[in-house]
Write a protein that holds these residues in place. Structure first.
Motif, PDB file in Angstrom:
ATOM      1  N   UNK A   1       3.505 -13.784   3.171  1.00 26.41           N
ATOM      2  CA  UNK A   1       3.169 -15.199   3.025  1.00 26.41           C
ATOM      3  C   UNK A   1       2.651 -15.530   1.628  1.00 26.41           C
ATOM      4  N   UNK A   2       2.046 -14.553   0.943  1.00 28.27           N
ATOM      5  CA  UNK A   2       1.516 -14.797  -0.403  1.00 28.27           C
ATOM      6  C   UNK A   2       2.162 -13.916  -1.460  1.00 28.27           C
ATOM      7  N   UNK A   3       2.695 -12.796  -1.029  1.00 25.91           N
ATOM      8  CA  UNK A   3       3.424 -11.902  -1.938  1.00 25.91           C
ATOM      9  C   UNK A   3       4.356 -11.051  -1.098  1.00 25.91           C
ATOM     10  N   UNK A   4       5.396 -10.529  -1.719  1.00 28.80           N
ATOM     11  CA  UNK A   4       6.387  -9.749  -0.983  1.00 28.80           C
ATOM     12  C   UNK A   4       5.814  -8.393  -0.541  1.00 28.80           C
ATOM     13  N   UNK A   5       6.195  -7.977   0.660  1.00 31.92           N
ATOM     14  CA  UNK A   5       5.802  -6.661   1.194  1.00 31.92           C
ATOM     15  C   UNK A   5       4.307  -6.415   0.986  1.00 31.92           C
ATOM     16  N   UNK A   6       3.508  -7.308   1.558  1.00 32.39           N
ATOM     17  CA  UNK A   6       2.082  -7.344   1.229  1.00 32.39           C
ATOM     18  C   UNK A   6       1.188  -6.727   2.309  1.00 32.39           C
ATOM     19  N   UNK A   7       1.748  -5.993   3.261  1.00 30.89           N
ATOM     20  CA  UNK A   7       0.916  -5.561   4.383  1.00 30.89           C
ATOM     21  C   UNK A   7      -0.248  -4.666   3.945  1.00 30.89           C
ATOM     22  N   UNK A   8      -0.060  -3.883   2.907  1.00 31.53           N
ATOM     23  CA  UNK A   8      -1.129  -2.981   2.478  1.00 31.53           C
ATOM     24  C   UNK A   8      -2.374  -3.737   2.028  1.00 31.53           C
ATOM     25  N   UNK A   9      -2.194  -5.002   1.601  1.00 27.64           N
ATOM     26  CA  UNK A   9      -3.335  -5.807   1.157  1.00 27.64           C
ATOM     27  C   UNK A   9      -4.322  -6.067   2.288  1.00 27.64           C
TER      28      UNK A   9
ATOM     29  N   UNK B   1      -0.474   7.790  12.184  1.00 29.82           N
ATOM     30  CA  UNK B   1       0.876   7.342  11.845  1.00 29.82           C
ATOM     31  C   UNK B   1       1.130   6.017  12.547  1.00 29.82           C
ATOM     32  N   UNK B   2       1.402   4.991  11.761  1.00 25.39           N
ATOM     33  CA  UNK B   2       1.527   3.646  12.311  1.00 25.39           C
ATOM     34  C   UNK B   2       2.849   3.001  11.919  1.00 25.39           C
ATOM     35  N   UNK B   3       3.258   2.044  12.723  1.00 28.73           N
ATOM     36  CA  UNK B   3       4.372   1.156  12.411  1.00 28.73           C
ATOM     37  C   UNK B   3       3.851   0.048  11.501  1.00 28.73           C
ATOM     38  N   UNK B   4       4.756  -0.732  10.954  1.00 28.13           N
ATOM     39  CA  UNK B   4       4.349  -1.825  10.070  1.00 28.13           C
ATOM     40  C   UNK B   4       3.786  -3.012  10.854  1.00 28.13           C
ATOM     41  N   UNK B   5       3.372  -4.041  10.129  1.00 31.76           N
ATOM     42  CA  UNK B   5       2.994  -5.337  10.695  1.00 31.76           C
ATOM     43  C   UNK B   5       2.006  -5.255  11.837  1.00 31.76           C
ATOM     44  N   UNK B   6       2.424  -5.632  13.062  1.00 31.27           N
ATOM     45  CA  UNK B   6       1.490  -5.634  14.190  1.00 31.27           C
ATOM     46  C   UNK B   6       0.935  -4.257  14.509  1.00 31.27           C
ATOM     47  N   UNK B   7       1.711  -3.213  14.240  1.00 27.52           N
ATOM     48  CA  UNK B   7       1.182  -1.868  14.442  1.00 27.52           C
ATOM     49  C   UNK B   7       0.015  -1.604  13.514  1.00 27.52           C
ATOM     50  N   UNK B   8       0.170  -1.965  12.265  1.00 27.57           N
ATOM     51  CA  UNK B   8      -0.873  -1.742  11.283  1.00 27.57           C
ATOM     52  C   UNK B   8      -2.090  -2.633  11.543  1.00 27.57           C
ATOM     53  N   UNK B   9      -1.854  -3.882  11.938  1.00 25.14           N
ATOM     54  CA  UNK B   9      -2.993  -4.755  12.216  1.00 25.14           C
ATOM     55  C   UNK B   9      -3.697  -4.352  13.506  1.00 25.14           C
ATOM     56  N   UNK B  10      -2.955  -3.846  14.492  1.00 22.22           N
ATOM     57  CA  UNK B  10      -3.604  -3.327  15.694  1.00 22.22           C
ATOM     58  C   UNK B  10      -4.558  -2.189  15.367  1.00 22.22           C
ATOM     59  N   UNK B  11      -4.173  -1.360  14.419  1.00 19.65           N
ATOM     60  CA  UNK B  11      -5.002  -0.208  14.045  1.00 19.65           C
ATOM     61  C   UNK B  11      -6.186  -0.597  13.171  1.00 19.65           C
ATOM     62  N   UNK B  12      -6.143  -1.798  12.595  1.00 20.32           N
ATOM     63  CA  UNK B  12      -7.114  -2.173  11.561  1.00 20.32           C
ATOM     64  C   UNK B  12      -8.554  -2.064  12.032  1.00 20.32           C
TER      65      UNK B  12
ATOM     66  N   UNK C   1       1.635   4.464   7.124  1.00 20.20           N
ATOM     67  CA  UNK C   1       2.258   3.359   7.850  1.00 20.20           C
ATOM     68  C   UNK C   1       3.656   3.091   7.315  1.00 20.20           C
ATOM     69  N   UNK C   2       4.578   2.884   8.211  1.00 16.38           N
ATOM     70  CA  UNK C   2       5.890   2.429   7.802  1.00 16.38           C
ATOM     71  C   UNK C   2       5.827   1.014   7.262  1.00 16.38           C
ATOM     72  N   UNK C   3       6.799   0.657   6.448  1.00 19.12           N
ATOM     73  CA  UNK C   3       6.835  -0.684   5.862  1.00 19.12           C
ATOM     74  C   UNK C   3       8.292  -1.130   5.789  1.00 19.12           C
ATOM     75  N   UNK C   4       8.503  -2.386   5.367  1.00 19.70           N
ATOM     76  CA  UNK C   4       9.860  -2.920   5.285  1.00 19.70           C
ATOM     77  C   UNK C   4      10.650  -2.189   4.195  1.00 19.70           C
ATOM     78  N   UNK C   5      11.974  -2.152   4.292  1.00 20.77           N
ATOM     79  CA  UNK C   5      12.780  -1.480   3.257  1.00 20.77           C
ATOM     80  C   UNK C   5      12.571  -2.120   1.881  1.00 20.77           C
ATOM     81  N   UNK C   6      12.547  -1.295   0.856  1.00 18.11           N
ATOM     82  CA  UNK C   6      12.307  -1.805  -0.494  1.00 18.11           C
ATOM     83  C   UNK C   6      13.353  -2.834  -0.923  1.00 18.11           C
TER      84      UNK C   6
END
Length: 586
Positions: free
Chosen positions: A116-124, A70-81, A98-103
């Motif tokens: 930076x390239x598409x909205x709400x793109x952390x899963x990419x 169970x991860x937080x978004x952004x830096x949490x997700x990249x830390x786990x990567x 992983x949590x993400x930004x509100x829809x």
């Protein structure tokens, strides 16, 4: 009736048999944490998401079940990567939620959004290494996505998946029928097997071969097929070599077990692979290190050696070597059929290789003798061979060992016997520093009845020492043995050999060797820490630490002496073309 997604998710995980979740909090996932507070599922809190991913990895390997992060978004997700990628390259089943930004804030760049390239793109970010990455855009789709995630993680070639969940989805209510209907779907999908005709062809080919050999990879452990492999080896009397991930597939004390191949293999083992006329490869991708950079004069020579390759992943068959027979199958299923067919064709077994057994026994005796000076040395800092020997003598045969990278991985693969399949957890495909220390707590949680020891270098342990906070809080009785050479030792040896410097690879201050006081660091986390002062002290200290049944850190100074190798790695030719240079002592 409607209920919160977060509440129904936790119920779903309970129904799946999930007992532990590894992770770290953030504002996007606390709705789930609040529900976990009411659940029998234990949340294993860490100080860095890479620890969570590695711990989940170790847990999945030891428990042979899909692990959950169970991860937080952004830096949490990249830390786990890094930890998730390590699991991916070793085919470990894992579901990352992983949590993400509100829809309703997509594209407005809310707190920690990646857009930076598409909205709400952390899963990419995870797409290159997970089996699939989902972003949940509708609450009513979440139930089927989470079910697909578990099914995909476990099916075919196992691996991690990502489910990225906008935080507002967790806090929406959906009809309970959407999760309820998931109960009608099977939790266990039947895995592909092998037909009798193909099995007969394989068995007859191996029996007719002059020098057949079985090559075992990590797929044997993933499919829990070690018993079936041992049965086939005994019935057909065929020798077994293995990759680093296949170590333990057949016990190292079996009379037909050769050992590890490749760069950190030995000439005897590599030569037996080159001389084979047929090789039955099981659950291996023939990685570079295991195959001596695929150069035919060192380990494998296809052709003239002919390959029979069985793997759950069709992409691996023919990837690095041409296969005369290629079979896509679960290895436990395949070996069950192969054993049945072999016993029907040759009910009394196949009598051969008595001389080879004597040759293997003689080789093992000679190899062990060649290490005795180092094994028995009272020198301090300690010889790495002495450390490994003392650890092996103290540990029960069914103890779990986690390694990192360097001597603690390559030396263990080459010189440290493993007797029970699945009890050596090592970072194979990604070779990740920091894996061993965190994977150990996952392994111990999965197998609380087993002794768990982490062999790790000072460089690797220094990656994430905060693993000790989790071990203390949860009282996870792992023993960490820090093989401390005050360096990134393997790389230091390479740089010294080829460039006559160790710049950037050894730890020093003002020209003097430097090491943190790991014992004091451990004590700062509330854990017993011991600094070894002599070679004679190490073994009894380790024995006492294991008997204490609590987390203990043992810091043992070690000579930076690279693992001896007869194999080959092409990077050596890149550094020093045509010079046949390997490692040197720094």
């Amino acid at each position: 009736m409607k209920e919160l997604v977060s509440k129904q998710l936790v119920k779903y995980l309970e129904n799946c048999g999930v007992e532990h979740i590894f992770g770290l909090c953030g504002h996007t996932n606390i709705a789930v944490l609040a529900e976990l507070d009411k659940s029998p599922i234990k949340f294993i809190n860490v100080r860095h998401e890479q620890i969570a991913a590695h711990a989940a990895d170790g847990y999945a390997r030891a428990k042979r079940e899909t692990a959950v992060v169970l991860s937080h978004l952004g830096p949490g997700l990249t830390n786990a990567a890094t930890g998730v990628a390590n699991a991916a390259l070793d085919s470990i089943p894992m579901v990352v939620i992983a949590g993400d930004v509100p829809t309703h804030y997509y594209g407005k760049h809310p707190h920690q959004e990646i857009n930076l390239h598409a909205d709400a793109q952390q899963y990419e970010i995870y797409r290159p290494f997970v089996k699939r990455a989902w972003r949940v855009d509708r609450a009513d789709r979440f139930p089927e996505i989470i079910q697909k995630a578990f099914q995909l993680a476990e099916s075919g070639r196992p691996g991690p998946v990502l489910v990225s969940v906008p935080m507002d989805i967790f806090s929406k209510e959906i009809d309970v029928s959407l999760f309820e209907k998931l109960k009608h779907n099977t939790r266990h999908i039947q895995k592909p097997s092998i037909d009798d005709e193909t099995a007969k062809k394989i068995i007859e080919t191996l029996v007719d071969a002059e020098e057949p050999l079985i090559y075992a990879g990590g797929g044997i452990m993933l499919s829990n097929a070690s018993d079936e492999l041992r049965e086939l080896v005994d019935h057909l009397n065929i020798p077994v070599a293995y990759s680093i991930m296949g170590k333990g597939a057949v016990s190292d004390d079996h009379p037909l077990t050769l050992g590890m191949t490749g760069f950190w293999g030995t000439k005897f083992i590599n030569d037996k692979c080159r001389q084979a006329d047929y090789i039955l490869a099981l659950g291996t991708r023939f990685s570079e290190a295991d195959s001596s950079s695929w150069e035919p004069e060192y380990t494998f020579n296809f052709p003239p050696t002919k390959l029979i390759h069985i793997d759950i992943d069709s992409n691996e068959i023919g990837r690095n070597y041409p296969a005369e027979i290629g079979v896509v199958s679960d290895l436990k299923q395949a070996l069950t059929v192969l054993n049945r067919v072999a016993k029907a064709l040759y009910p009394n077994g196949v009598e051969r290789n008595a001389q080879l057994k004597e040759e293997i026994a003689s080789y093992k005796h000679t190899f062990k003798d060649s290490n005795q000076e180092n094994v028995q040395s009272n020198a301090f800092p300690m010889k790495p061979q002495r450390i490994l020997e003392d650890v092996r003598q103290v540990l029960p045969k069914d103890a779990y060992i986690t390694t990192d990278v360097g001597w603690n991985k390559n030396g263990v693969g080459q010189q440290f016997p493993i007797y029970e399949a699945g009890t050596i957890l090592t970072p194979g495909g990604y070779c990740t520093m920091g894996f061993g220390s965190s994977a150990a707590i996952g392994a111990k949680l999965a197998r609380p009845d087993k002794v768990v020891v982490s062999l790790i270098g000072d460089g690797g342990f220094g990656q994430n020492p905060s693993v000790l906070a989790t071990a203390f809080e949860e009282n996870i009785p792992v023993v960490w043995v820090i093989m401390n050479n005050s360096a990134f030792g393997t790389i230091a040896g390479l740089e010294k050999a080829h460039y006559d410097t160790t710049y950037g690879t050894v730890f020093n201050k003002s020209g003097e060797t430097y090491s943190p006081d790991f014992a004091s660091i451990a004590k700062g986390y509330g854990i017993e820490g011991i600094t070894i002062e002599s070679a004679e002290e190490f073994k009894p200290v380790l024995q006492k630490a294991i008997e204490a049944n609590k987390p203990v850190v043992i810091d043992v100074a070690m000579v930076n002496d690279p693992v001896p190798t007869d194999g080959h790695w092409n990077i050596l030719d890149i550094y020093s073309p045509g010079k046949k240079v390997s490692h040197v002592t720094t």
